[in-house]
Write a protein that holds these residues in place. Sequence first.
Motif: not given
Length: 186
Positions: A175-186, A108-122
């Motif tokens: 789930q934990l990320v494993d070698a099969e996880f290749t990401g998400v499409s956007t 609340a004091e630093n008055n910042r926000a974080l902008m998170i685009p599609q394809g990113c986890a939060h």
Amino acid sequence: MSRFQCIATPIEGVFVVERQRLGDSRGFLSRLFCAEELAQVGFTLPVAQINHTLTETSGTLRGLHFQHPPAAEDKLVSCLRGAVFDVAVDLRAGSPTFLHWHGVELSAENNRALMIPQGCAHGFQALVDGTELLYLHSRMYAPSAEGGLNPLDPRLAISWPLPATIMSPRDAGHQLVDAEFTGVST
């Protein structure tokens, strides 16, 4: 006159948004959102949903959440009370920063926000008791498109500032990320 300073992070499309406060002896005014200014850094869809959270206990972890296409969303996360360590994780297939994370303290004091685009986890960790966040989402929540990663995944190696004291069973069960996880499409 710009009311925001948008600071690029090492992850493309993730920005720390510093808001200008205009104040006097009565208090201050701070613009939370401006479609025209934030479109310049990628928040181009209209705001479809606004959510407000309260996290009662410091050390609590929430996330890491995202939505799969076609419900993938941009988020703008702000802290209204208290403080959090807010994190974005790049899940975009083929991204040069795939599985990299960026964290920033929002308060609340630093008055910042974080902008998170599609394809990113939060996700975030409450740094003080009674922390409240406000989320602006570019898409409606879609349960069928919901995705998540475990915030304590050793492959992600997020440096949470406090010991993780509380997590929901749902978040702890992601789930934990494993070698099969290749990401998400956007």
